[in-house]
Design a protein around this motif. Structure first.
Motif, short mmCIF file in Angstrom:
data_model
loop_
_atom_site.label_atom_id
_atom_site.label_comp_id
_atom_site.label_asym_id
_atom_site.label_seq_id
_atom_site.Cartn_x
_atom_site.Cartn_y
_atom_site.Cartn_z
N ASN A 145 43.55 -95.39 35.75
CA ASN A 145 44.69 -96.08 35.15
C ASN A 145 44.63 -96.22 33.57
N THR A 146 45.69 -96.33 33.00
CA THR A 146 45.79 -96.83 31.48
C THR A 146 46.76 -97.93 31.39
N GLY A 147 47.12 -98.58 30.27
CA GLY A 147 48.00 -99.16 29.96
C GLY A 147 47.86 -100.57 30.52
N ILE A 148 49.21 -101.09 31.15
CA ILE A 148 49.13 -102.39 31.34
C ILE A 148 48.63 -102.25 33.02
N VAL A 149 48.62 -101.20 33.66
CA VAL A 149 47.93 -101.07 35.04
C VAL A 149 46.57 -101.19 34.83
N ALA A 150 46.03 -100.40 33.88
CA ALA A 150 44.50 -100.59 33.45
C ALA A 150 43.97 -102.12 33.27
N LEU A 151 45.08 -102.81 32.57
CA LEU A 151 44.60 -104.01 32.31
C LEU A 151 44.27 -105.10 33.46
N PHE A 152 45.26 -104.55 34.53
CA PHE A 152 44.85 -105.36 35.75
C PHE A 152 43.72 -105.01 36.64
N ASP A 153 43.28 -103.65 36.34
CA ASP A 153 42.10 -103.09 37.11
C ASP A 153 41.17 -104.31 37.51
N PRO A 154 40.55 -104.97 36.45
CA PRO A 154 39.40 -105.98 36.85
C PRO A 154 39.77 -107.06 38.03
N LEU A 155 40.85 -107.57 38.09
CA LEU A 155 41.16 -108.38 39.05
C LEU A 155 41.46 -107.86 40.25
N SER A 156 42.13 -106.74 40.24
CA SER A 156 42.51 -105.86 41.44
C SER A 156 41.07 -105.42 42.22
N LEU A 157 39.90 -105.01 41.21
CA LEU A 157 38.73 -104.79 41.69
C LEU A 157 37.98 -106.04 42.35
N PHE A 158 38.05 -107.07 41.59
CA PHE A 158 37.47 -108.14 42.19
C PHE A 158 38.16 -108.52 43.54
N PHE A 159 39.48 -108.53 43.83
CA PHE A 159 39.90 -108.88 45.06
C PHE A 159 39.62 -107.92 46.02
N LYS A 160 39.85 -106.60 45.93
CA LYS A 160 39.65 -105.77 46.85
C LYS A 160 39.06 -104.44 46.82
N GLY A 161 38.19 -104.34 45.69
CA GLY A 161 37.48 -103.26 45.24
C GLY A 161 38.07 -101.95 44.82
N GLN A 162 39.43 -102.04 44.77
CA GLN A 162 40.22 -100.80 44.43
C GLN A 162 41.06 -101.06 43.18
N PRO A 163 41.20 -99.99 42.17
CA PRO A 163 41.87 -100.35 41.19
C PRO A 163 43.35 -100.71 41.38
N ALA A 164 44.04 -101.43 40.28
CA ALA A 164 45.30 -101.70 40.45
C ALA A 164 46.23 -100.72 40.74
N SER A 165 47.51 -101.03 41.35
CA SER A 165 48.71 -100.23 41.28
C SER A 165 49.44 -101.08 40.37
N GLN A 166 50.80 -100.43 40.17
CA GLN A 166 51.87 -100.95 39.47
C GLN A 166 52.56 -102.38 40.17
N TRP A 167 52.20 -102.39 41.82
CA TRP A 167 52.64 -103.37 42.39
C TRP A 167 51.64 -104.68 42.35
N PHE A 168 50.52 -104.17 42.21
CA PHE A 168 49.45 -105.28 41.93
C PHE A 168 49.76 -105.98 40.58
N VAL A 169 50.04 -105.20 39.51
CA VAL A 169 50.47 -105.71 38.55
C VAL A 169 51.84 -106.83 38.56
N TYR A 170 52.71 -106.35 39.20
CA TYR A 170 53.93 -107.03 39.37
C TYR A 170 53.71 -108.19 40.35
N GLY A 171 53.00 -108.27 41.35
CA GLY A 171 52.39 -109.33 42.24
C GLY A 171 51.92 -110.41 41.49
N ALA A 172 50.79 -109.97 40.61
CA ALA A 172 50.02 -110.90 39.84
C ALA A 172 51.10 -111.84 38.79
#
Lengths: 528, 448
Positions: free
Chosen positions: A126-153
């Motif tokens: 991921n790049t941009g804003i989705v990449a920004l949310f990768d750490p949180l997504s990895l913390f929760f479920k061990g996968q990089p973020a999707s645009q929907w994870f960004v949106y949900g957060a």
């Protein structure tokens, strides 16, 4: 007075505002958070995303909290609507139009061009804003973020931070406080954390409070397969979902009206009640708008029912022996359900006594047609019901209703048409609950004798565009399909005229026309 | 038959609506103020930015033509009662068969020097609001003269625009010529909590001209000069009947009408603020300039104009208001502390926060309930009315007091505290027997 609209001033868009220090500081901190998000939306991939993300989310939350405290805590408790119609953001001024464009643009990217937000193509980082949310997504479920994870957060942060602001604004009103804590809880626990936790446990994603037909993919084959191949928890999800649609939701709506869902639990409602609160007065109260609303929302309801029948029909055609439920059983249940509902329209006239005859005939006709089409398809052994490709229909629904209506217009148009555009004009869940509320519910808003002064605060601040005053000034109960029971009309009433209530005792008289005319009918007859 | 109504306020419009319900007569409503009916009580909310003017209109603009109610924007200069003709400041005269006068009120001016300067006004009409708006820009201070409901509204309006406000109130507590002492004290405290400069026991001496015909300061009775760019005159209202004087119409302070709202001239009726009743009900005033009585009188006038003779009966007194953040409701007879009759017993409970109170008045000898006065607590109109109509005993009222509670769900209920206070004062042991619940209230209202 009408000659000059202060909200349209470019040089000084907030003409009457005078912000205090905590408010200014709060806005500055929110600004820092937004700036971080903005640079990443424009494609910048920041180093140390965890740090930047934490800074951004913390800034948004802390800034809003600080702003809210500055805005309300120094004032005595009470209604805080001063200067609402002079405010540029809240009254379709320069800031209002600007934020509508930005919000709408964000939703367009989110739904149709996630690559621009930085969603990595298959296998790529991921790049941009989705990449920004990768750490949180990895913390929760061990996968990089999707645009929907960004949106949900972001959605969750918006409900929590603006929910806090709402609570301070209405801190004299326990109904508002408890209701807001409820929507904050359901968003955080049920919409955000629990699904992430399920994914981490390798279980299907499921937002338990998101029912069909708001959750339009619930009956799609991939989702049914997902639920039926994941052991007890999967089956529980299926049973809970179906049970809520047919048993849980009608019972709760009977006792409390649709508010138990729309303004206490639902995520769309949650955002509307918190982040959308500053825009609630922008809803159109005209009779014309009400007419459009009824056509639109019930059309969407018919649309999703057609889509769902088509989906389930082809599912059972494709999986003839896989499940205990067969094609025949499905058609039987559908037929019984809709024919039963059509008959109910006629045998319980008490509940539907002031329903227009055309509406009754129209509704019955649609339901019987649905059954007829389904049986016709079965008899001719067709692969598709309604002569259309179910998958194509599904796609169209997802595009036009699921994305464009509920997302882009639903939230993007907050600053232009108020916070409940989707809930009022589009949501099929609200349509079903509304029909139940109108005919099979104890809920109504009562009016206090002759105390109404027709001032119009109730109508103005009704986010659903109900002309509450029209009822209040006649001493009539408010029984409307669209009322989400937010209770703001009762809160802003300067004469204490409105109250949200549930009672079975007069359930059939709830909608009686005029309750308190000053001159009694018998008085007139005696003197005639 | 052509029915002309002068005035498009709550009395005139209610009459027009009911005449339409009852008949097919031609109806014309005349107003010099606005094209359409709006809620006068909501004027303050326009200024404060809670609503726009169009939000204060209770009916959409198509309503009038749909219901065949003609609207005419003009000022009536002269009524020719002999020839049943109305003469306007513009356009053709209008012939009527029956006439309803619903001309409302005007703000009181008591002959203060400077009372007609620019920047001096009451708050009654839409034009008053426009005037306030015009003077608000860069305003250094507003002085408001008179301690009633409009005075505090005007103060709240200026305050919402961050304009400093000074209130000159003749009484020793705010509105204590209407409210009992404790409630007056509560409102007084609340006004000061909001930071208004409230001067009690103070009156206006004169308004100072800035040399260009505009108000620039006031001088009080105690001799203090207060610089201000605007002076609000809110010392009550009186019937707006000047243009009708010497026309043959019987006018005292207002247009005199009998029980059927008929004036001394045949086919001419009057309703609302402009009326002076010849035979007011016991305990009621001949002139009651209140929204609710205007509405009731308008309805009664409609019946009488349509030939169904019904006497005007405003029923049991009720009223409501909001003092900044504190709501106020009254049902029945609640005199001020100084005018409290000998046989009236007070049960007054006040919340420790000093912003909520419940007052029950009852007859010392018979125990009959006489009145309810609520601050910051909402009570159900119909329930209180039934108790008052039936002359229910105070102890029966107390036992069932929760039936009257109309506060929103989850709000704390104080009825048990009121009962405990009664027990403490009388040494009795009354126990609450009800809960706040619509079902119970309905049962009570539907029962005999």
């Amino acid at each position: 007075m009408a000659s000059l609209d202060p909200s349209m001033s470019l040089a000084n868009p907030v003409a009457h505002a005078s912000l205090n220090t905590p408010q200014k500081l709060g806005l500055a901190i929110v600004g820092v958070g937004l700036l971080i998000l903005f640079v990443t939306i424009f494609g910048l991939t920041l180093p140390h995303p965890a740090l930047w993300l934490a800074t951004a989310l913390l800034a948004l939350t802390a800034g809003t909290v600080l702003y809210a405290r500055g805005a309300y805590l120094h004032l005595p408790e009470g209604i805080k609507n001063n200067r609402v119609w002079f405010d540029s953001l809240a009254s379709r001024g320069v800031l209002g139009w600007l934020s509508a464009v930005i919000l709408t643009g964000f939703y367009v990217l989110l739904y149709w061009f996630p690559a621009y937000l930085g969603l990595g193509a298959k296998g790529e980082a991921n790049t941009g804003i989705v990449a920004l949310f990768d750490p949180l997504s990895l913390f929760f479920k061990g996968q990089p973020a999707s645009q929907w994870f960004v949106y949900g957060a972001l959605y969750t942060v918006a409900i929590l931070a603006m929910g806090y602001k709402f609570i301070l604004k209405y801190r004299h009103n326990r109904y508002q406080i408890i209701r807001t804590i409820s929507v904050m809880f359901f968003q955080l626990a049920f919409a955000f954390l629990l699904p992430e936790f399920l994914l981490r446990m390798n279980l299907p994603y499921n937002d338990f409070k998101n029912m069909w037909p708001l959750n339009y993919y619930f009956f799609e084959s991939w989702n049914i397969q997902n639920m039926t191949t994941n052991g007890f928890i999967g089956l529980f999800m299926l049973a809970f979902g179906v049970g809520m649609i047919f048993i849980g939701s009608p019972i709760l709506t009977y006792f409390y009206g649709k508010r138990w869902y729309c303004s206490w639990v639902c995520g769309c409602g949650g955002l509307a009640e918190t982040a959308g609160d500053p825009f609630r007065h922008l809803s159109d109260k005209s009779l014309k708008a009400w007419r459009i609303e009824r056509w639109l929302i019930h059309s969407v309801l018919v649309f999703i029912i057609i889509v769902t029948i088509a989906t389930l029909y082809s599912f059972f055609v494709k999986n003839p022996d896989k499940y205990a439920v067969t094609k025949e059983m499905f058609i039987g249940i559908t037929a019984i359900l809709f024919i039963g509902l059509a008959i109910l329209l006629y045998i319980r006239p008490k509940y539907v006594h002031n329903l227009h005859k055309n509406v009754k005939i129209g509704a019955a006709l649609i339901m019987l047609l649905l059954v007829a089409f389904t049986i016709q398809a079965y008899m001719s052994n067709a692969k598709e019901v309604f002569f259309v490709d179910g998958a194509q229909l599904r796609k169209w629904y997802a595009f036009a209703i699921g994305a464009a209506f509920s997302g882009v217009i639903g939230v993007g148009f907050y600053p232009l048409m108020g916070s409940r555009v989707w809930c009022r004009f589009g949501c099929p869940m609200a349509a079903i609950l509304g029909i139940q509320q109108r005919f099979f519910s104890r809920f109504r808003i009562t009016t206090n004798g002759g105390q109404c002064i027709s001032c119009g605060n109730c109508s103005t601040y009704c986010e659903m565009g109900i002309d509450v005053r029209a009822y209040a000034q006649r001493g009539q109960n408010v029984v409307r399909a669209s009322c989400v029971g937010c209770g703001i009309c009762a809160a802003v009433c300067p004469r204490g005229v409105l109250r949200l209530e549930n009672s079975a005792m007069d359930i059939n008289e709830r909608t009686e026309a005029v309750r308190t005319i000053h001159i009694a009918a018998d008085q007139v007859r005696i003197l005639d | 038959m052509h029915i002309a109504i002068i005035g498009n306020g709550i009395a005139g419009i209610t009459a027009a609506r009911f005449i339409r319900k009852l008949s097919d007569h031609e109806i014309t409503v005349i107003s010099a103020e606005t094209d359409h009916f709006f809620s006068r009580t909501a004027l303050m909310y326009i200024y404060m930015g809670h609503m726009r003017y169009q939000d204060t209109k209770p009916y959409e603009d198509w309503f009038w033509s749909k219901n065949r109610i003609q609207l005419r924007r003009a000022r009536v200069e002269k009524v020719d009662f002999d020839h049943k003709n109305l003469h306007f400041d513009n356009g053709e005269p209008l012939r009527y068969d029956k006439l309803l006068l619903a001309t409302g009120s005007q703000s009181n001016k008591f002959g203060w020097p400077g009372q007609d300067l620019q920047g001096v006004s009451g708050l009654y009409s839409y034009q008053d609001l426009e005037n306030m708006e015009a003077f608000s820009k860069g305003l250094n201070r507003a002085v408001i003269v008179g301690g009633g409901l409009i005075g505090i509204e005007m103060a709240e309006m200026f305050h919402s625009r961050h304009i400093p406000v000074t209130l000159l109130v003749r009484e020793k507590l705010y509105w204590d010529n209407v409210l009992p002492e404790e409630e007056s004290a509560m409102v007084t405290r609340h006004i000061r909590e909001h930071g208004f400069d409230l001067r009690l026991g103070e009156e206006l001496q004169e308004i100072v001209d800035d040399g260009k015909g505009r108000a620039c300061a006031v001088i009080t009775k105690s001799g203090e000069r207060i610089e201000c760019g605007y002076v609000g005159l809110t010392a009550g209202v009186s019937p707006n009947v000047n243009f009708l004087k010497n026309s043959g119409l019987d006018i005292g302070r207002g247009i005199k009408v009998n029980d059927f709202l008929e004036t001394n001239i045949p086919d001419v009726y009057a309703a609302g603020d402009c009326v002076e009743l010849l035979n007011p009900k016991p305990g009621r005033r001949a002139i009651e300039a209140v929204w609710y009585t205007g509405r009731m009188a308008g309805e009664t006038a409609a019946y009488n104009i349509c030939g169904k003779r019904i006497p005007y009966n405003p029923g049991i007194w009720f009223n409501s208001a909001k003092f900044l953040d504190i709501e106020y409701q009254v049902y029945g007879d609640v005199p001020t502390s100084s005018r409290m009759p000998e046989n009236y017993e007070n049960l007054y409970w006040e919340h420790p926060d000093g912003k909520r109170s419940i007052r029950l008045l009852y007859d010392k000898n018979s125990g009959q309930i006489l009145g309810f006065n609520l601050m910051g607590v909402r009570y159900r109109h119909e329930v209180c009315e039934k108790w008052l109509r039936n002359g229910t005993h105070i102890e029966d009222v107390l036992k069932n007091l929760s039936l009257a509670n109309f506060d929103p769900e989850f709000y704390k209920e104080y009825e048990a505290d009121v009962i405990a206070l009664y027990n403490k004062q009388t040494g009795k042991n009354i126990q609450p027997q009800q809960r706040r619940e619509l079902r119970r209230a309905l049962q009570f209202l539907k029962g005999g």
